[in-house]
Write an enzyme that holds these catalytic residues in place. Structure first.
Site, PDB file in Angstrom:
ATOM      1  N   LYS A  21      13.572  -4.663  43.212  1.00  0.00           N
ATOM      2  CA  LYS A  21      14.237  -3.818  43.846  1.00  0.00           C
ATOM      3  C   LYS A  21      14.412  -2.259  43.343  1.00  0.00           C
ATOM      4  O   LYS A  21      14.347  -2.034  41.969  1.00  0.00           O
ATOM      5  CB  LYS A  21      15.722  -4.232  44.332  1.00  0.00           C
ATOM      6  CG  LYS A  21      16.541  -4.411  42.950  1.00  0.00           C
ATOM      7  CD  LYS A  21      17.488  -2.959  42.410  1.00  0.00           C
ATOM      8  CE  LYS A  21      18.161  -3.316  41.323  1.00  0.00           C
ATOM      9  NZ  LYS A  21      18.617  -2.304  40.784  1.00  0.00           N
ATOM     10  N   ASP A  63      24.234  -8.223  42.328  1.00  0.00           N
ATOM     11  CA  ASP A  63      23.107  -8.005  43.102  1.00  0.00           C
ATOM     12  C   ASP A  63      22.217  -9.191  43.543  1.00  0.00           C
ATOM     13  O   ASP A  63      21.260  -8.884  44.294  1.00  0.00           O
ATOM     14  CB  ASP A  63      21.858  -7.229  41.961  1.00  0.00           C
ATOM     15  CG  ASP A  63      22.258  -5.754  41.598  1.00  0.00           C
ATOM     16  OD1 ASP A  63      23.259  -5.245  42.244  1.00  0.00           O
ATOM     17  OD2 ASP A  63      21.595  -5.095  40.801  1.00  0.00           O
TER      18      ASP A  63
END
EC number: 2.7.1.148
Length: 283
Positions: free
Chosen positions: A10, A141
């Site tokens: 990401k 996350d």
């Protein structure tokens, strides 16, 4: 049957620190987008209840590895609710491409891939919400990787709103250092009071990262990497670093710059995607 599962990287396209809670955690506003690049997990289900990590990490006991912790967490949660078929186990190995301490979410992504893949392979039937809740126990996350959609995140990163940022091409560069997140978050000079803004306001502002100045100041390699990238395109730190990225409109433009990278800088080119490769694998 051996199965292969993507564990994508990401980027934090922007990251703003809006406060610090009494428990020490920082509140933030950030924009997550996935890359069509990452690690690959190979998972072979077992019927004897054993869980084995075939690619251990040097210096990290298996039971502390996020891959094993995620598998055990799913086992426990599914078993508690009578949704774990008898004998469920797995052999798991990883082809690791994402650097540790790089700000690309590698460990969190690995944990999410294990939760999603084993839930599917074992037929546990946990919902996405249940998997995301489990993931939050492993790291702030992890839920965004479980849900698999580009998102605007608030809170400590767990309050997610799906968004559709432009899917650009990125040159991601790793300056050869690993930055543990606490080093950045404990720095007294880190901005901790950036005003909270609406999604629409943030999406229409120039993107930046509140951690970037600290990372550049404390790690000259990060400073050098960003200085080089900024000669070619808009560039920023992702997460708390150490990786930095530059955005381009075409793959060829990104590759052209990568071809001129100095020898000390490792990098790759990838497309930003709003639906993660893990999510696509389940469609």
């Amino acid at each position: 049957m051996m199965t292969r599962w993507p564990s994508p990287a990401k980027l934090n396209l922007f990251l703003y620190i809006t406060g610090q809670r009494a428990d020490g955690y920082h509140t933030l506003q950030t924009l997550f987008q996935f890359l069509d690049y990452g690690d690959t997990l190979t998972i072979e289900p077992r019927t004897d209840g054993q869980l084995r990590l075939l690619t251990p990490v040097a210096g990290v006991p298996d039971e502390e590895n996020l891959i094993v912790r995620a598998a055990r967490l799913l086992m426990h949660a599914a078993s508690e609710s009578d949704r774990l078929p008898a004998g469920s186990g797995a052999d798991i190995s990883i082809d690791k491409r994402l650097p540790m301490g790089g700000g690309l979410g590698g460990g969190s992504s690995n944990a999410a891939t294990v939760l999603v893949a084993l839930n599917h392979l074992w037929g546990c039937g946990l919902s996405e919400d249940e998997l995301a809740t489990l993931g939050l126990q492993l790291g702030a996350d992890v839920p965004v990787f479980v849900r698999g959609h580009a998102a605007f995140a608030e809170g400590v990163g767990e309050i997610l709103t799906p968004v559709e940022p432009e899917e650009k091409w990125y040159l991601v560069a790793h300056p050869g250092v690993s930055i543990p997140t606490p080093i950045i978050f404990r720095d007294p000079e880190l901005p901790r009071n950036t005003p909270r803004r609406s999604i629409n306001t943030l999406l229409n502002c120039e993107f930046s990262n509140d951690c970037e100045l600290i990372a550049r100041k404390r790690f000259r390699e990060v400073d050098a990497a960003l200085s080089w990238l900024l000669e070619y395109a808009p560039s920023r730190l992702t997460g708390t670093g150490a990786c930095v990225f530059a955005e381009f409109n075409t793959e060829s433009a990104a590759r052209q710059v990568l071809d001129t990278a100095p020898a000390w800088l490792n990098g790759f080119v990838a497309r930003g995607v709003n639906l993660s490769p893990l999510k696509q694998a389940l469609l």
